[in-house]
Design a protein around this motif. Structure first.
Motif, PDB file in Angstrom:
ATOM      1  N   LEU A  78      -2.469   0.389  -1.841  1.00 33.35           N
ATOM      2  CA  LEU A  78      -3.392   0.165  -0.732  1.00 33.35           C
ATOM      3  C   LEU A  78      -3.193  -1.213  -0.136  1.00 33.35           C
ATOM      4  O   LEU A  78      -3.172  -2.215  -0.851  1.00 33.35           O
ATOM      5  N   THR A 106      -2.092   3.332   3.096  1.00 34.63           N
ATOM      6  CA  THR A 106      -1.341   3.577   1.870  1.00 34.63           C
ATOM      7  C   THR A 106       0.143   3.327   2.133  1.00 34.63           C
ATOM      8  O   THR A 106       0.685   3.747   3.153  1.00 34.63           O
ATOM      9  N   ASN A 161       5.842   4.965   4.583  1.00 36.31           N
ATOM     10  CA  ASN A 161       6.801   5.237   3.516  1.00 36.31           C
ATOM     11  C   ASN A 161       8.053   4.393   3.747  1.00 36.31           C
ATOM     12  O   ASN A 161       8.588   4.361   4.854  1.00 36.31           O
ATOM     13  N   SER A 191      -2.060   5.578   8.763  1.00 41.41           N
ATOM     14  CA  SER A 191      -2.795   5.704   7.503  1.00 41.41           C
ATOM     15  C   SER A 191      -1.857   5.626   6.302  1.00 41.41           C
ATOM     16  O   SER A 191      -2.268   5.247   5.214  1.00 41.41           O
ATOM     17  N   THR A 192      -0.568   5.984   6.493  1.00 37.98           N
ATOM     18  CA  THR A 192       0.422   5.926   5.413  1.00 37.98           C
ATOM     19  C   THR A 192       1.754   5.443   5.984  1.00 37.98           C
ATOM     20  O   THR A 192       2.151   5.841   7.073  1.00 37.98           O
ATOM     21  N   THR A 196      -8.034   0.409   5.474  1.00 40.12           N
ATOM     22  CA  THR A 196      -6.953   0.486   4.503  1.00 40.12           C
ATOM     23  C   THR A 196      -5.862   1.443   4.961  1.00 40.12           C
ATOM     24  O   THR A 196      -6.088   2.300   5.804  1.00 40.12           O
ATOM     25  N   SER A 218      -2.865  -3.936  -3.100  1.00 42.51           N
ATOM     26  CA  SER A 218      -3.369  -3.590  -4.424  1.00 42.51           C
ATOM     27  C   SER A 218      -2.321  -3.800  -5.514  1.00 42.51           C
ATOM     28  O   SER A 218      -2.645  -3.788  -6.695  1.00 42.51           O
ATOM     29  N   CYS A 223       7.081   2.724  -6.174  1.00 43.10           N
ATOM     30  CA  CYS A 223       5.652   2.929  -6.413  1.00 43.10           C
ATOM     31  C   CYS A 223       5.047   3.751  -5.283  1.00 43.10           C
ATOM     32  O   CYS A 223       5.627   3.884  -4.211  1.00 43.10           O
ATOM     33  N   SER A 224       3.886   4.286  -5.550  1.00 47.05           N
ATOM     34  CA  SER A 224       3.213   5.084  -4.534  1.00 47.05           C
ATOM     35  C   SER A 224       1.728   4.771  -4.531  1.00 47.05           C
ATOM     36  O   SER A 224       1.178   4.239  -5.499  1.00 47.05           O
ATOM     37  N   ASN A 225       1.112   5.098  -3.425  1.00 47.70           N
ATOM     38  CA  ASN A 225      -0.330   4.939  -3.224  1.00 47.70           C
ATOM     39  C   ASN A 225      -0.800   3.492  -3.372  1.00 47.70           C
ATOM     40  O   ASN A 225      -1.867   3.231  -3.913  1.00 47.70           O
ATOM     41  N   ASN A 272       3.997   3.709   0.313  1.00 47.13           N
ATOM     42  CA  ASN A 272       4.823   4.303  -0.735  1.00 47.13           C
ATOM     43  C   ASN A 272       6.232   3.723  -0.644  1.00 47.13           C
ATOM     44  O   ASN A 272       6.783   3.607   0.449  1.00 47.13           O
TER      45      ASN A 272
END
Length: 89
Positions: free
Chosen positions: A66, A83, A5, A2-3, A81, A42, A62-64, A85
């Motif tokens: 999508l 995320t 980094n 889901s994320t 989707t 995004s 940058c962060s978040n 970072n």
């Protein structure tokens, strides 16, 4: 995931889209649909994604951001989707 980094620019990862299909009176089918979905970021200044799901981080912190995989379904657009970072190394 889901994320994801990343600690800097120019880092890469290969994403995979998995489709799960069901039909009455048939066993469910799971298959790799990575090349059949439309991939989008995004913010392409921060993260680019190819039509095969290969992502590369840009030079910006940058962060978040999508990253989306989508495809037409029987009842509209189906999408997933995650995320991303990007931080300093």
């Amino acid at each position: 995931p889901s994320t994801m980094n990343f600690g800097g620019a120019g880092l890469t990862a290969q994403l995979t889209a998995i489709g799960y299909y069901t039909h009455p009176n048939h066993p469910p089918i799971t298959k790799d649909i990575t090349t059949q979905v439309t991939w989008k970021s995004s913010s392409t200044d921060c993260v680019t994604v190819t039509n095969t799901g290969f992502i590369t981080t840009g030079g910006n912190i940058c962060s978040n951001i999508l990253v989306t995989a989508s495809s037409p379904g029987f009842n509209g657009l189906i999408s997933g989707t995650m995320t991303v970072n990007v931080t300093q190394p």
